[in-house]
Design a protein around this motif. Sequence first.
Motif, PDB file in Angstrom:
ATOM      1  N   PRO A  83       0.762  -1.255   0.000  1.00 53.36           N
ATOM      2  CA  PRO A  83       0.000   0.000   0.000  1.00 53.36           C
ATOM      3  C   PRO A  83       0.796   1.311   0.000  1.00 53.36           C
ATOM      4  O   PRO A  83       0.199   2.355   0.253  1.00 53.36           O
ATOM      5  CB  PRO A  83      -0.861  -0.126   1.268  1.00 53.36           C
ATOM      6  N   HIS A  84       2.056   1.268  -0.293  1.00 54.71           N
ATOM      7  CA  HIS A  84       2.798   2.528  -0.489  1.00 54.71           C
ATOM      8  C   HIS A  84       4.109   2.238  -1.211  1.00 54.71           C
ATOM      9  O   HIS A  84       4.535   1.068  -1.276  1.00 54.71           O
ATOM     10  CB  HIS A  84       3.020   3.285   0.832  1.00 54.71           C
ATOM     11  N   PRO A  85       4.771   3.250  -1.741  1.00 52.07           N
ATOM     12  CA  PRO A  85       5.952   2.994  -2.574  1.00 52.07           C
ATOM     13  C   PRO A  85       7.060   2.270  -1.836  1.00 52.07           C
ATOM     14  O   PRO A  85       7.848   1.539  -2.445  1.00 52.07           O
ATOM     15  CB  PRO A  85       6.423   4.399  -2.989  1.00 52.07           C
ATOM     16  N   GLY A  86       7.138   2.433  -0.512  1.00 47.97           N
ATOM     17  CA  GLY A  86       8.212   1.816   0.262  1.00 47.97           C
ATOM     18  C   GLY A  86       7.868   0.427   0.777  1.00 47.97           C
ATOM     19  O   GLY A  86       8.645  -0.161   1.539  1.00 47.97           O
ATOM     20  N   ALA A  87       6.733  -0.126   0.369  1.00 50.96           N
ATOM     21  CA  ALA A  87       6.310  -1.429   0.904  1.00 50.96           C
ATOM     22  C   ALA A  87       7.049  -2.597   0.258  1.00 50.96           C
ATOM     23  O   ALA A  87       6.794  -3.758   0.588  1.00 50.96           O
ATOM     24  CB  ALA A  87       4.800  -1.591   0.736  1.00 50.96           C
ATOM     25  N   GLY A  88       7.947  -2.326  -0.640  1.00 54.97           N
ATOM     26  CA  GLY A  88       8.743  -3.346  -1.325  1.00 54.97           C
ATOM     27  C   GLY A  88       9.635  -2.626  -2.310  1.00 54.97           C
ATOM     28  O   GLY A  88       9.693  -1.387  -2.320  1.00 54.97           O
ATOM     29  N   THR A  89      10.317  -3.395  -3.144  1.00 55.30           N
ATOM     30  CA  THR A  89      11.070  -2.735  -4.213  1.00 55.30           C
ATOM     31  C   THR A  89      10.061  -2.154  -5.206  1.00 55.30           C
ATOM     32  O   THR A  89       8.894  -2.568  -5.228  1.00 55.30           O
ATOM     33  CB  THR A  89      11.965  -3.742  -4.953  1.00 55.30           C
ATOM     34  N   PRO A  90      10.494  -1.220  -6.058  1.00 59.90           N
ATOM     35  CA  PRO A  90       9.561  -0.708  -7.074  1.00 59.90           C
ATOM     36  C   PRO A  90       8.923  -1.840  -7.881  1.00 59.90           C
ATOM     37  O   PRO A  90       7.711  -1.830  -8.129  1.00 59.90           O
ATOM     38  CB  PRO A  90      10.456   0.189  -7.934  1.00 59.90           C
ATOM     39  N   TYR A  91       9.723  -2.836  -8.248  1.00 57.89           N
ATOM     40  CA  TYR A  91       9.194  -3.963  -9.013  1.00 57.89           C
ATOM     41  C   TYR A  91       8.137  -4.721  -8.211  1.00 57.89           C
ATOM     42  O   TYR A  91       7.071  -5.061  -8.731  1.00 57.89           O
ATOM     43  CB  TYR A  91      10.353  -4.906  -9.398  1.00 57.89           C
ATOM     44  N   GLU A  92       8.438  -4.982  -6.932  1.00 59.58           N
ATOM     45  CA  GLU A  92       7.487  -5.739  -6.105  1.00 59.58           C
ATOM     46  C   GLU A  92       6.172  -4.977  -5.930  1.00 59.58           C
ATOM     47  O   GLU A  92       5.089  -5.558  -6.040  1.00 59.58           O
ATOM     48  CB  GLU A  92       8.099  -6.025  -4.730  1.00 59.58           C
ATOM     49  N   ASP A 142     -10.929  16.345  -7.905  1.00 62.11           N
ATOM     50  CA  ASP A 142     -12.058  15.532  -8.345  1.00 62.11           C
ATOM     51  C   ASP A 142     -11.523  14.396  -9.218  1.00 62.11           C
ATOM     52  O   ASP A 142     -10.311  14.292  -9.440  1.00 62.11           O
ATOM     53  CB  ASP A 142     -13.115  16.381  -9.089  1.00 62.11           C
ATOM     54  N   GLU A 143     -12.417  13.573  -9.694  1.00 58.49           N
ATOM     55  CA  GLU A 143     -11.999  12.358 -10.411  1.00 58.49           C
ATOM     56  C   GLU A 143     -11.355  12.672 -11.753  1.00 58.49           C
ATOM     57  O   GLU A 143     -10.741  11.798 -12.352  1.00 58.49           O
ATOM     58  CB  GLU A 143     -13.191  11.417 -10.589  1.00 58.49           C
ATOM     59  N   LYS A 144     -11.517  13.919 -12.219  1.00 58.67           N
ATOM     60  CA  LYS A 144     -10.940  14.274 -13.525  1.00 58.67           C
ATOM     61  C   LYS A 144      -9.641  15.054 -13.400  1.00 58.67           C
ATOM     62  O   LYS A 144      -9.085  15.519 -14.400  1.00 58.67           O
ATOM     63  CB  LYS A 144     -11.944  15.116 -14.328  1.00 58.67           C
ATOM     64  N   ILE A 145      -9.135  15.209 -12.206  1.00 59.42           N
ATOM     65  CA  ILE A 145      -7.957  16.060 -12.023  1.00 59.42           C
ATOM     66  C   ILE A 145      -6.767  15.475 -12.801  1.00 59.42           C
ATOM     67  O   ILE A 145      -6.554  14.250 -12.798  1.00 59.42           O
ATOM     68  CB  ILE A 145      -7.635  16.246 -10.518  1.00 59.42           C
ATOM     69  N   PRO A 146      -5.998  16.323 -13.498  1.00 60.03           N
ATOM     70  CA  PRO A 146      -4.859  15.789 -14.252  1.00 60.03           C
ATOM     71  C   PRO A 146      -3.860  15.074 -13.340  1.00 60.03           C
ATOM     72  O   PRO A 146      -3.607  15.509 -12.218  1.00 60.03           O
ATOM     73  CB  PRO A 146      -4.226  17.049 -14.860  1.00 60.03           C
ATOM     74  N   ALA A 147      -3.339  13.976 -13.853  1.00 64.98           N
ATOM     75  CA  ALA A 147      -2.386  13.179 -13.068  1.00 64.98           C
ATOM     76  C   ALA A 147      -0.959  13.621 -13.374  1.00 64.98           C
ATOM     77  O   ALA A 147      -0.656  14.099 -14.462  1.00 64.98           O
ATOM     78  CB  ALA A 147      -2.552  11.699 -13.391  1.00 64.98           C
ATOM     79  N   ASP A 148      -0.081  13.475 -12.371  1.00 68.23           N
ATOM     80  CA  ASP A 148       1.352  13.711 -12.569  1.00 68.23           C
ATOM     81  C   ASP A 148       2.073  12.636 -11.750  1.00 68.23           C
ATOM     82  O   ASP A 148       2.419  12.843 -10.595  1.00 68.23           O
ATOM     83  CB  ASP A 148       1.723  15.129 -12.120  1.00 68.23           C
ATOM     84  N   VAL A 149       2.212  11.472 -12.369  1.00 69.92           N
ATOM     85  CA  VAL A 149       2.655  10.274 -11.649  1.00 69.92           C
ATOM     86  C   VAL A 149       4.160  10.087 -11.804  1.00 69.92           C
ATOM     87  O   VAL A 149       4.672  10.049 -12.927  1.00 69.92           O
ATOM     88  CB  VAL A 149       1.916   9.025 -12.186  1.00 69.92           C
ATOM     89  N   ALA A 150       4.872   9.983 -10.681  1.00 70.61           N
ATOM     90  CA  ALA A 150       6.322   9.780 -10.739  1.00 70.61           C
ATOM     91  C   ALA A 150       6.772   8.750  -9.706  1.00 70.61           C
ATOM     92  O   ALA A 150       7.891   8.811  -9.208  1.00 70.61           O
ATOM     93  CB  ALA A 150       7.041  11.112 -10.531  1.00 70.61           C
ATOM     94  N   ASP A 151       5.881   7.830  -9.354  1.00 70.53           N
ATOM     95  CA  ASP A 151       6.295   6.711  -8.494  1.00 70.53           C
ATOM     96  C   ASP A 151       5.472   5.486  -8.859  1.00 70.53           C
ATOM     97  O   ASP A 151       4.406   5.576  -9.468  1.00 70.53           O
ATOM     98  CB  ASP A 151       6.118   7.061  -7.008  1.00 70.53           C
TER      99      ASP A 151
END
Length: 302
Positions: A83-92, A142-151
């Motif tokens: 449930p978060h980026p540190g819960a395993g390696t990025p691959y896991e 809201d559900e349409k907000i633009p995404a900026d995903v970097a993890d």
Amino acid sequence: MTEQKKQWGLADRRVLVTGAAGRIGSVVTRHLSELGALVTALTIVEDDGLKADRIVIGDTRSEADVAMALEDVDAVVHLAALPHPGAGTPYEVYSTNVVSTFNVLAQAGALGIKRAVVASSINAFGVPFNPDDIRPAYYPLDEKIPADVADWYSLSKQNDENTCRMAWRRWGIDVVAFRFPHVNSPEALQRQSDWLKEDPAGGVREAWAYLDTRDAAYAIELGLTASLSGAHTLFVAAGTTSTPYETEALLDAFAPGVPRLRRFAGREVPIDLTAARTVLGFQARHELELPTLPLPTDTPET
Ligand SMILES: NC(=O)c1ccc[n+]([C@@H]2O[C@H](COP(=O)([O-])OP(=O)(O)OC[C@H]3O[C@@H](n4cnc5c(N)ncnc54)[C@H](O)[C@@H]3O)[C@@H](O)[C@H]2O)c1
């Protein structure tokens, strides 16, 4: 309003809950069982405290384990994830989350199961875990907000929402994906609130939002029972923020350049909760009781 939206009761319905031993899953498993559902709990870890009709020890990445867990089931609540980026390696983290969601929904869809509820996350829009100090494109989120995903965790949740849409188009399984904010027990939410009182900048990217675990279980109940069709991505949150400060003052201080599509009253959470209210009749029942205080002028920027 909620009653009009009820499609079925939960009595004697067979519901699979994945991640049943987790923070949200354990509360959901108990809640659905108390409503009369016959819950199959899929868990990767043994948990003697689980109150379920059937317990399957297994891995949501495994086709065989999920097939066993789905036997005789007529609805699915999929919560298992790292449930978060540190819960395993990025691959896991990425592979566990996207393979699990695909595996559960594809098998459920192919079996003709008609309803699923899936845990997405507020992080599906990427801003909260973004390593750059960015802000949302606007408030309310809201559900349409633009995404900026970097993890990789946020990416997995964005991907999960696409998987929900694909499963509905392919197999006609109706799916509700919840963009949960920080979900926790009242005691843990109070601790978070105490921390945000000292460092309110820390909550700006998540709109200072929270949800009591009991309300997450209630939202999931409605996701299973409401009359709807399609794949719906819905923000859910308490109606107020977890800080004691007025929302307008928080936004003035920590997101001054970000457009506001409307003004916020008092401690109103700057997330648009209309869709969850309209589609499900959902409104949180448990809120932190906090005083409204003036925002200190010497609060740190981040
Ligand atoms: N709690 C929050 O604040 C929050 C916020 C947003 C979204 N979510 C999402 O809600 C869901 C539940 O979160 P939680 O807070 O209860 O987390 P949690 O870690 O307490 O529970 C997740 C459960 O999934 C299980 N799991 C992990 N990998 C598995 C696998 N391969 N096979 C089977 N089980 C596996 C874990 O053992 C754990 O019991 C997750 O999808 C999470 O991303 C949680």
